[in-house]
Design a protein around this motif. Structure first.
Motif, short mmCIF file in Angstrom:
data_model
loop_
_atom_site.label_atom_id
_atom_site.label_comp_id
_atom_site.label_asym_id
_atom_site.label_seq_id
_atom_site.Cartn_x
_atom_site.Cartn_y
_atom_site.Cartn_z
N THR A 187 -73.27 4.27 16.37
CA THR A 187 -73.84 3.39 15.35
C THR A 187 -72.74 2.90 14.40
O THR A 187 -72.63 1.72 14.09
CB THR A 187 -74.91 4.13 14.55
OG1 THR A 187 -75.84 4.70 15.45
CG2 THR A 187 -75.65 3.19 13.62
N SER B 108 -72.33 -1.05 14.33
CA SER B 108 -73.17 -1.80 13.41
C SER B 108 -73.07 -1.40 11.95
O SER B 108 -73.84 -1.91 11.16
CB SER B 108 -74.63 -1.73 13.88
OG SER B 108 -74.96 -0.42 14.27
N PHE B 109 -72.13 -0.55 11.58
CA PHE B 109 -72.00 -0.29 10.15
C PHE B 109 -71.38 -1.51 9.49
O PHE B 109 -70.47 -2.13 10.02
CB PHE B 109 -71.11 0.93 9.91
CG PHE B 109 -71.90 2.19 9.76
CD1 PHE B 109 -72.99 2.43 10.58
CD2 PHE B 109 -71.57 3.13 8.80
CE1 PHE B 109 -73.73 3.59 10.44
CE2 PHE B 109 -72.31 4.29 8.66
CZ PHE B 109 -73.38 4.53 9.47
N SER B 110 -71.91 -1.80 8.32
CA SER B 110 -71.32 -2.90 7.58
C SER B 110 -69.97 -2.44 7.05
O SER B 110 -69.87 -1.36 6.48
CB SER B 110 -72.29 -3.31 6.49
OG SER B 110 -71.60 -3.65 5.35
N SER C 65 -69.11 -12.89 6.25
CA SER C 65 -69.87 -11.90 5.49
C SER C 65 -70.51 -12.61 4.31
O SER C 65 -70.30 -13.79 4.09
CB SER C 65 -68.95 -10.79 5.02
OG SER C 65 -67.82 -11.33 4.38
N ARG C 66 -71.30 -11.84 3.59
CA ARG C 66 -72.01 -12.44 2.46
C ARG C 66 -71.02 -12.98 1.45
O ARG C 66 -71.21 -14.01 0.86
CB ARG C 66 -72.91 -11.41 1.81
CG ARG C 66 -74.28 -11.35 2.45
CD ARG C 66 -75.18 -10.49 1.63
NE ARG C 66 -74.60 -9.17 1.46
CZ ARG C 66 -74.79 -8.40 0.40
NH1 ARG C 66 -75.53 -8.83 -0.59
NH2 ARG C 66 -74.24 -7.22 0.33
N ARG D 50 -64.82 0.64 1.10
CA ARG D 50 -66.15 1.20 0.89
C ARG D 50 -66.49 2.13 2.05
O ARG D 50 -67.00 3.23 1.86
CB ARG D 50 -67.15 0.05 0.82
CG ARG D 50 -68.32 0.32 -0.05
CD ARG D 50 -68.96 -0.99 -0.52
NE ARG D 50 -69.20 -1.90 0.58
CZ ARG D 50 -69.21 -3.22 0.45
NH1 ARG D 50 -68.99 -3.77 -0.72
NH2 ARG D 50 -69.45 -3.99 1.48
N LEU D 51 -66.19 1.67 3.26
CA LEU D 51 -66.49 2.50 4.43
C LEU D 51 -65.61 3.74 4.44
O LEU D 51 -66.09 4.85 4.73
CB LEU D 51 -66.28 1.68 5.71
CG LEU D 51 -66.67 2.37 7.01
CD1 LEU D 51 -68.16 2.69 7.03
CD2 LEU D 51 -66.31 1.49 8.21
N ARG E 208 -64.37 5.24 1.87
CA ARG E 208 -64.88 6.14 0.84
C ARG E 208 -66.08 6.91 1.35
O ARG E 208 -66.24 8.10 1.10
CB ARG E 208 -65.29 5.31 -0.39
CG ARG E 208 -64.46 5.59 -1.59
CD ARG E 208 -65.01 5.04 -2.89
NE ARG E 208 -65.99 4.00 -2.82
CZ ARG E 208 -65.74 2.71 -3.03
NH1 ARG E 208 -64.52 2.31 -3.28
NH2 ARG E 208 -66.70 1.82 -2.99
N PHE E 209 -66.92 6.21 2.08
CA PHE E 209 -68.10 6.89 2.63
C PHE E 209 -67.69 7.98 3.62
O PHE E 209 -68.15 9.12 3.54
CB PHE E 209 -69.03 5.88 3.31
CG PHE E 209 -70.00 6.51 4.26
CD1 PHE E 209 -71.03 7.32 3.78
CD2 PHE E 209 -69.89 6.34 5.63
CE1 PHE E 209 -71.92 7.93 4.65
CE2 PHE E 209 -70.76 6.95 6.50
CZ PHE E 209 -71.79 7.74 6.01
N ARG F 277 -68.43 12.41 -0.72
CA ARG F 277 -69.30 13.53 -1.01
C ARG F 277 -70.55 13.52 -0.14
O ARG F 277 -71.03 14.55 0.31
CB ARG F 277 -69.75 13.46 -2.47
CG ARG F 277 -68.72 13.98 -3.43
CD ARG F 277 -69.40 14.41 -4.70
NE ARG F 277 -69.91 13.25 -5.44
CZ ARG F 277 -70.74 13.35 -6.49
NH1 ARG F 277 -71.15 14.53 -6.90
NH2 ARG F 277 -71.14 12.28 -7.12
N LEU F 278 -71.09 12.33 0.08
CA LEU F 278 -72.37 12.25 0.78
C LEU F 278 -72.28 12.82 2.18
O LEU F 278 -73.11 13.62 2.61
CB LEU F 278 -72.85 10.79 0.84
CG LEU F 278 -74.13 10.58 1.62
CD1 LEU F 278 -75.31 11.25 0.92
CD2 LEU F 278 -74.41 9.10 1.82
#
Lengths: 400, 348
Positions: free
Chosen positions: A138, A142-144, A174-175, A186-187, A189-190, A194-195
């Motif tokens: 995934t 399909s991750f943004s 992109s938007r 951002r990706l 960081r994810f 922590r999450l």
């Protein structure tokens, strides 16, 4: 780099408000052997892909070994270069005899690029585990942000290979144009955040206790929403990916630094409408904040007035002459031509106003423009004409 | 409005019976303007219409010259005849917190998740979650009855709908199939469980006869090609296409004979020069040469537009045309565009 030479007066002109406007000389940019990467960015539908391809072709025909990376799944670049399909490998674009350089083009396949990175950083057994993991599948398709992340990765690879002396990058649709700069971080960081640690830690270990009282609520929320299977997949992904991630993240950061290095030039692409110009302004501001080198602004689909007698014919005069002819009633062609001209003058005034409004906030930005073509580009000749138009406007060879 | 060479099949049927109108189009074709005009047209007979924006661009606020909109359904347009258009700038994060509260009574958990970065993940990174939250918000508004807020318990299941129609200013054509195919999008993350159930419910509304996807295009090759691709993708997904809105149509300034002449070999420069001279303009000769070039470019463009329009009408969906609005669209122009839609048969 020529793009940042502030003392050149060539091609400056005055906008309607009298502000001195500076021209983006794309030939000087492309001819400078110091220019190694050109990034074309802007909001959707402004012709980024076409601009990137036209710059790549122009550079190739002027002697560079150029490669164009497109990230656009619509395969428009392929169409305009007469290629049937593009894949994740740079393919030669056949140039006419006499071209001094060479041109390659590729379309980013983000999954394949991601897989390659995993194989490179993990031992075969671990790589196999990661590639088979549902969460990874995934993530890689399909991750943004994956597309932007992989575009950076590919850019880094091509730069490192040394096979090309100029890389032109077309940014993902992109938007927001800013996504190209923000999404990879951002990706990252994810993946490092922590999450993902929280979700992938078995409930019995210490990480949970650290979170204190809110934790029951959270586990119940997450469990309810995503289900247990997802958490299992995620756990095995994290344990396998951990060893790979450090090297991977480091590469992405290196490539990001490349975007700031001398030799990189950002070309912001827009069309003369309010939204695209606003987006272009945001991007220009952002590049300045991040100390990234802006070469200039390309305004596509503009409607410059031709040089010559008609350039002096004002809208009011054209309309009143057309009215007079209509009253006489025997010169419909001339009346229509005059109304057409009046419409063009008005369109041009509006475009100039939009552009000057944007530039009044960014007076140092260099600009060039491409006139709207009667027909869309679908071949190398069309791209070549656009490349020539970009260069001409940037050298002050059009009206105004 | 220009003449139509290929009369479209009955535009009125494109909208009749539908309650969720999804408006997409290539960037730059004026999709937000068309969505707002459609919402206004659908409200014409005293209806309540919700216009939902999902791209976070505040395009509707800009169009209506309003300050940026918050996550609330706010009445912004009154239509003659008592119709009202409400506008919602949907935002995935607010929709997620609302969803957690509405279905699980978990507002506090939502706040905790936010601190952990989970909301950021769900709304900007995870595939499909953002989209299912936004489409979910729109379909909730479609199903909502007066006196209830869509909450599964406590909402009346009969009685009049809260909104007579919902219009969504959707993502551009290049992303529309992915955006609407929500249950396949979240499949990678959630094969079973509440998210999956939610996605299935949303998909059911999107695939139903009460939903239509309308494509906005201009008479240029690439937007029209994307429109054709998008229409084919909708067919593959089993989602019904409504109308094709051809936006920013210019009226031709030349008669047929002059257009034809201008395309073959250019317009009659001598005739043009004589006309300019008759109008009292100086330098009629050189001026005529220049204007002839402009006329020829215009004629080529008109010919291209006709080819594009013919291929669009081959799609078999009703074509509806909206004129180019000079100087940008504001509230007044929006009413005019809505009337154009109504006069071409667009109604609930």
């Amino acid at each position: 780099m020529t793009g940042s030479a502030d003392d050149s007066d060539r091609g400056t002109s005055r906008g309607v408000d009298g502000a001195l406007r500076r021209a983006l000389d794309t030939d000087a940019l492309l001819d400078d052997p110091g220019t190694r990467i050109v990034v074309c960015c802007g909001s959707g539908g402004v012709g980024k892909t076409t601009t990137a391809a036209a710059l790549g072709l122009r550079a190739a025909e002027r002697g560079r070994r150029a490669v164009v990376i497109t990230v656009d799944p619509a395969r428009r670049l392929a169409q305009s270069m007469g290629l049937e399909s593009l894949d994740n490998t740079p393919r030669p674009v056949p140039l006419p005899d006499g071209a001094r350089g060479s041109m390659h083009a590729m379309m980013l396949d983000m999954k394949r690029t991601f897989d390659e990175v995993v194989r490179e950083h993990a031992d075969p057994e671990r790589a196999r585990q990661i590639l088979a993991n549902p969460f990874y599948q995934t993530l890689s398709t399909s991750f943004s942000g994956t597309q932007e992340y992989m575009a950076m990765e590919k850019l880094g690879q091509l730069r490192q290979s040394g096979e090309w002396d100029l890389i032109v990058v077309d940014t993902p649709p992109s938007r927001s144009a800013l996504d190209f700069l923000d999404a990879p971080k951002r990706l990252g960081r994810f993946l490092d955040g922590r999450l993902i640690r929280f979700l992938s830690t078995p409930a019995s270990t210490g990480a949970f206790r650290l979170l204190g009282a809110g934790f029951n609520l959270m586990t119940s929320a997450i469990g309810k929403i995503v289900g247990a299977q997802f958490l299992d997949d995620l756990r095995s992904f994290v344990s396998a990916f951990d060893t790979v991630f450090g090297g991977f993240q480091e590469r992405a950061e290196r490539t990001y630094r490349l975007l700031r290095a001398p030799g990189t030039a950002f070309v912001v692409v827009a069309v003369p409408d309010t939204d695209a110009m606003r987006e272009a302004s945001f991007f220009v501001e952002r590049l300045a904040t991040d100390a990234m080198p802006l070469a200039g602004l390309v305004v596509n689909r503009a409607h410059p007035l031709p040089d010559g007698a008609a350039s002096g014919l004002s809208r009011d005069l054209a309309l009143s002459a057309a009215d007079a002819l209509d009253r006489a009633g025997d010169r419909p062609l001339a009346a229509a031509a005059l109304r057409l001209h009046a419409e063009r003058v008005r369109t041009r005034e509006r475009e100039t106003l939009l552009r000057d409004r944007m530039l009044s906030g960014h007076p140092r930005v260099r600009v060039t423009e491409v006139a709207a073509l009667p027909e869309d580009v679908h071949d190398l000749d069309g791209l070549r004409r656009i490349g020539a138009a970009l260069a001409d406007a940037g050298q002050g060879r059009t009206a105004e | 409005m220009s003449e139509r060479e290929h009369p479209p099949p009955r535009p009125g049927q494109a909208c009749a019976g539908a309650r969720l109108h999804i408006v997409t189009g290539k960037g730059g074709t004026g999709k937000t303007t068309v969505a707002a005009a459609l919402a206004t047209a659908l409200a014409a007979d005293g209806a309540r219409v919700l216009l939902v924006e999902v791209e976070g661009r505040q395009g509707v606020a800009t169009l209506l010259d309003e300050a940026p909109l918050r996550y609330e359904e706010r009445e912004l347009v009154s239509v003659p005849g008592g119709g009202r258009v409400f506008v919602l700038a949907a935002d995935a994060e607010a929709a997620l917190l609302e969803y957690l509260e509405m279905f699980y009574g978990m507002r506090r958990a939502g706040q905790a998740l936010n601190r952990l970065g989970a909301v950021d993940f769900a709304t900007t990174i995870a595939p499909g979650l953002r989209d299912v939250l936004l489409t979910g918000k729109a379909t909730e508004a479609v199903r909502r009855r007066r006196g209830g807020r869509g909450r599964p318990s406590g909402a009346p299941s009969t009685g009049p709908f809260h909104y007579d129609a919902v219009v969504m200013d959707a993502p551009p054509t290049g992303r529309i199939a992915q955006f609407l195919n929500v249950n396949s999008e979240v499949a990678g993350l959630a094969r079973v469980g509440p998210i999956r159930n939610h996605a299935d419910k949303v998909m059911e509304v999107i695939r139903s006869a009460q939903t239509r996807v309308h494509f906005v295009t201009v008479l240029e090759e690439m937007p029209a090609q994307e429109c054709r691709d998008g229409v084919a993708e909708m067919a593959a997904l089993g989602i019904e296409v409504g109308m094709v809105v051809v936006n920013m149509v210019r009226s031709p300034l030349l008669g047929e004979a002059d257009l034809a002449a201008a395309v073959d070999g250019g317009p009659d420069v001598e005739d043009l020069a004589a006309g300019l001279k008759a109008a009292g303009l100086a330098d009629a000769g050189p001026l005529a040469e220049d204007l002839a070039e402009e006329v020829r470019a215009h004629a080529l463009r008109v010919a291209l537009e006709r080819r594009v329009r013919a291929r669009l009408s081959d799609l078999g969906h009703p074509l509806v045309e909206l004129p180019l609005v000079e100087g940008g669209v504001g509230r007044a122009a929006l009413d005019g565009l809505a009337r154009h839609l109504t006069s071409q048969g667009v109604s609930r």
